[in-house]
Design a protein around this motif. Structure first.
Motif, PDB file in Angstrom:
ATOM      1  N   GLY A 186      -1.999   5.030   6.484  1.00 56.46           N
ATOM      2  CA  GLY A 186      -2.293   4.791   5.076  1.00 56.46           C
ATOM      3  C   GLY A 186      -3.763   5.001   4.750  1.00 56.46           C
ATOM      4  O   GLY A 186      -4.102   5.555   3.692  1.00 56.46           O
ATOM      5  N   LEU A 187      -4.632   4.585   5.650  1.00 60.14           N
ATOM      6  CA  LEU A 187      -6.064   4.799   5.433  1.00 60.14           C
ATOM      7  C   LEU A 187      -6.412   6.281   5.423  1.00 60.14           C
ATOM      8  O   LEU A 187      -7.241   6.730   4.627  1.00 60.14           O
ATOM      9  N   ARG A 188      -5.772   7.050   6.313  1.00 62.84           N
ATOM     10  CA  ARG A 188      -6.022   8.498   6.309  1.00 62.84           C
ATOM     11  C   ARG A 188      -5.530   9.132   5.011  1.00 62.84           C
ATOM     12  O   ARG A 188      -6.190   9.994   4.436  1.00 62.84           O
ATOM     13  N   ALA A 189      -4.369   8.680   4.540  1.00 63.05           N
ATOM     14  CA  ALA A 189      -3.781   9.271   3.335  1.00 63.05           C
ATOM     15  C   ALA A 189      -4.572   8.946   2.077  1.00 63.05           C
ATOM     16  O   ALA A 189      -4.476   9.666   1.081  1.00 63.05           O
ATOM     17  N   THR A 190      -5.357   7.873   2.114  1.00 64.50           N
ATOM     18  CA  THR A 190      -6.089   7.440   0.918  1.00 64.50           C
ATOM     19  C   THR A 190      -7.596   7.564   1.092  1.00 64.50           C
ATOM     20  O   THR A 190      -8.358   6.986   0.311  1.00 64.50           O
ATOM     21  N   ASP A 191      -8.029   8.307   2.096  1.00 66.66           N
ATOM     22  CA  ASP A 191      -9.467   8.473   2.342  1.00 66.66           C
ATOM     23  C   ASP A 191     -10.098   9.158   1.129  1.00 66.66           C
ATOM     24  O   ASP A 191      -9.734  10.287   0.789  1.00 66.66           O
ATOM     25  N   GLY A 202       0.819  -1.207   0.000  1.00 64.78           N
ATOM     26  CA  GLY A 202       0.000   0.000   0.000  1.00 64.78           C
ATOM     27  C   GLY A 202       0.853   1.257   0.000  1.00 64.78           C
ATOM     28  O   GLY A 202       0.585   2.203  -0.750  1.00 64.78           O
ATOM     29  N   ARG A 203       1.917   1.273   0.806  1.00 66.73           N
ATOM     30  CA  ARG A 203       2.788   2.453   0.854  1.00 66.73           C
ATOM     31  C   ARG A 203       3.519   2.647  -0.468  1.00 66.73           C
ATOM     32  O   ARG A 203       3.696   3.789  -0.934  1.00 66.73           O
ATOM     33  N   ALA A 204       3.952   1.544  -1.079  1.00 65.13           N
ATOM     34  CA  ALA A 204       4.637   1.652  -2.372  1.00 65.13           C
ATOM     35  C   ALA A 204       3.693   2.193  -3.438  1.00 65.13           C
ATOM     36  O   ALA A 204       4.070   3.051  -4.246  1.00 65.13           O
ATOM     37  N   LEU A 205       2.463   1.709  -3.442  1.00 71.35           N
ATOM     38  CA  LEU A 205       1.483   2.187  -4.423  1.00 71.35           C
ATOM     39  C   LEU A 205       1.099   3.642  -4.166  1.00 71.35           C
ATOM     40  O   LEU A 205       0.884   4.411  -5.109  1.00 71.35           O
ATOM     41  N   LEU A 206       1.038   4.020  -2.900  1.00 71.84           N
ATOM     42  CA  LEU A 206       0.730   5.406  -2.563  1.00 71.84           C
ATOM     43  C   LEU A 206       1.809   6.336  -3.104  1.00 71.84           C
ATOM     44  O   LEU A 206       1.511   7.421  -3.637  1.00 71.84           O
TER      45      LEU A 206
END
Length: 219
Positions: A133-138, A91-95
Motif C-alpha cells: 500500500g505504501l508503494r502504491a501511494t508513494d 487504506g486498500r478500500a480508499l485506494l
C-alpha cells in the motif's frame, strides 16, 4: 478472542463459509454477528468481517471506517492488535476509490502499529500488505528508475530461487524506515559480493547500492 462469545463464534462460522466459497452465506452470517453485538468491541469484530462482503468500494470503505471508529471507542488492549489490519483494510478500500492521500495516511498508521502484533506468519503477511500500500501511494515523483525491480524480474524469469530468497523479503516488506532500508541494502551487498550473476545483474546491483548509499563503495 473468546471462542464462546456469540459474535466471535458467528464470525468463525462466516470465515468457514467464506473459505468454502459461499460468499452470500458468509455475508449473512457476518450480518447476524453485527446484529448480535452488545457493545463496541463486539461490533468492531463484526464490522471487520462484514466489510469483506460489500457490493461496492464505497460500502467497503464505510464498514472499514466504522470498524476503526469502534476500535477507537473501545480503546483498550483488546483492540491493540487489530489496528494494523484495520488501517490496512481501510487504506486498500480508499485506494480503490482513488483517495490516495487518505489511503496513504492509513497505510502509514498501519505500519506504525505493526509492532503490536506478535511475530509470525500473520504479522509477516500484514507487513507485506502494508508495504504494498505504501508503494502504491508513494507521492514522490519517479525521478529515477528503480534498478532493483528489473533485476528481480530477470531473476524470476531465470527461476534463480536462491537470489530471490535473499532479495524479495526485504524488498517487498520494506516500510522505508532506517532498519528496513539497511536490511535491503545489506541483501543487495551480499548478493553482489557473490559475483555469480551475469554482468548485467552485477551492474544493476552496484547501481542499486550506489543509489541507496552514494558514498559507500560496493563490495
Amino acid at each position: 478472542m473468546d471462542p464462546r462469545n456469540t459474535v466471535v463464534r458467528l464470525c468463525t462460522e462466516g470465515m468457514a463459509a467464506e473459505a468454502a466459497g459461499r460468499g452470500e452465506a458468509a455475508h449473512a452470517i457476518f450480518r447476524r454477528a453485527w446484529d448480535a453485538a452488545r457493545d463496541d468491541y463486539e461490533a468492531c469484530v463484526a464490522a471487520h468481517y462484514l466489510a469483506r462482503h460489500q457490493p461496492t468500494p464505497e460500502d467497503t470503505a464505510h464498514w472499514n471506517r466504522t470498524c476503526l471508529e469502534l476500535a477507537d471507542r473501545v480503546g483498550d488492549d483488546r483492540v491493540r492488535p487489530f489496528y494494523p489490519s484495520l488501517h490496512g483494510a481501510l487504506g486498500r478500500a480508499l485506494l480503490e476509490l482513488g483517495e490516495h492521500a487518505e489511503a496513504r495516511a492509513h497505510f502509514e498508521a498501519g505500519a506504525a502499529r505493526l509492532v503490536d502484533l506478535p511475530p509470525g506468519p500473520y504479522a509477516d503477511w500484514l507487513r507485506l500488505r502494508v508495504a504494498d500500500g505504501l508503494r502504491a501511494t508513494d507521492p514522490r515523483p519517479a525521478a529515477a528508475p528503480d534498478p532493483v525491480r528489473p533485476l528481480l524480474e530477470r531473476l524470476c524469469a531465470r527461476a534463480d530461487l536462491a537470489s530471490l530468497a535473499l532479495l524479495l523479503p526485504p524488498y517487498l516488506a520494506n516500510l522505508h524506515g532506517p532498519a528496513d532500508e539497511e536490511r535491503l541494502t545489506t541483501a543487495l551487498r551480499m548478493l553482489h559480493a557473490e559475483r555469480r550473476l551475469p554482468e548485467q545483474d552485477l551492474t544493476a546491483l552496484a547501481d542499486a547500492i550506489a543509489a541507496r548509499q552514494p558514498s559507500a563503495a560496493t563490495t
